[in-house]
Design an enzyme around this catalytic site. Sequence first.
Site, mmCIF file in Angstrom:
data_model
loop_
_atom_site.group_PDB
_atom_site.id
_atom_site.type_symbol
_atom_site.label_atom_id
_atom_site.label_comp_id
_atom_site.label_asym_id
_atom_site.label_seq_id
_atom_site.Cartn_x
_atom_site.Cartn_y
_atom_site.Cartn_z
ATOM 1 N N LYS A 112 25.431 -15.457 44.411
ATOM 2 C CA LYS A 112 25.564 -14.040 44.082
ATOM 3 C C LYS A 112 26.827 -13.757 43.269
ATOM 4 O O LYS A 112 26.845 -12.865 42.418
ATOM 5 C CB LYS A 112 25.556 -13.204 45.359
ATOM 6 N N LYS A 194 12.667 -17.545 44.532
ATOM 7 C CA LYS A 194 12.222 -16.859 45.736
ATOM 8 C C LYS A 194 11.765 -15.441 45.396
ATOM 9 O O LYS A 194 12.337 -14.776 44.531
ATOM 10 C CB LYS A 194 13.377 -16.794 46.745
ATOM 11 N N LYS A 197 13.415 -8.576 46.218
ATOM 12 C CA LYS A 197 13.399 -7.140 45.963
ATOM 13 C C LYS A 197 14.082 -6.806 44.647
ATOM 14 O O LYS A 197 13.784 -5.784 44.026
ATOM 15 C CB LYS A 197 14.147 -6.404 47.086
#
Length: 330
Positions: A112, A194, A197
């Site tokens: 991230k 993956k 959202k």
Amino acid sequence: MNKRIFSGMQPTGNLHLGNYLGALKNWVKLQDDYECFYCIMDLHAITLPQDPEALKKATREVACAYMASGIDVSKSNLTVQSALPAHTELSWILGTKVPLGWLNRMTQYKDKAGKNPGKQLLGLYSYPVLMAADILAYQAHCVPVGEDQKQHVELTRDIALSFNNTYGDYFTVPEPLIMGEATRIMSLRDGSKKMSKSDESDYSRLNMTDDADTIMQKIRKAKTDTLPLPETVKELEARPEADNLITIYASLGDMTVADVLKAHAGAQFSTFKKDLADLAIAKLVPITNRMRELMSDQAEIDNILKKGADKANALTQKHLREVKDRVGFW
């Protein structure tokens, strides 16, 4: 007394098929055999900017998704992380015992933070300690997680053992609980990523709020290769998109991947996708409809979450008081 489970999801973006198959569906199965605490992780959510009103709405929507998927509040405790002060208090106490090296090795932070870790906020860096506090505050025996979250449970175990070595045995050292065929559901557009959202393409995922027509269209457009379905699981190793769709079918249908291949071997993906869409619609649309029903009564949602917070606070405050005493707080 049954062993205790703790797990949760963040109320950010739309919950999707990966959340359902990788977590919710399994949580429902655990209710009869464990004492279950399922939390909506809004403290973790604010490691990224959130619109306050949207966050409140999303918190209630996730609560409805839990219940619509089969979480029974007469069996399981359902609550919101920010309503439980023990989570943050314990996080600070534990954080004073965690070497920076333990946090530096966390792969999700590295992913991230990317190439600019110096611009990231402290919350993103330290949230694995809060996650450990989430689990340890309940003295949870098991944590149902996907493979990508297993490292966080391992860190929690290290933190629990470190505390126990310093202050005497107190914390239960939790075990990761990885269940089912669909521990990791991938994007419908890229079998190497993956399902997320945050993916820009809505066609990369099936949202828990999608209607039947949208589900059909997304599965029809899902990326596949040009070969027919294989006969063996080993043949899927080099075919990530095919592997993903077959895994989704297996989990929705409570089958093994081998059983799916046996039933569909040699079929063209155009035919298989129609069968998959029909199965997904049959399983997901009733959940979507139930979510809408539950969302229409905001007062009842809040009442359920308040009752859950009262029970969870009684348990976590008891453990927090013991921790404070062992640490030496007045």
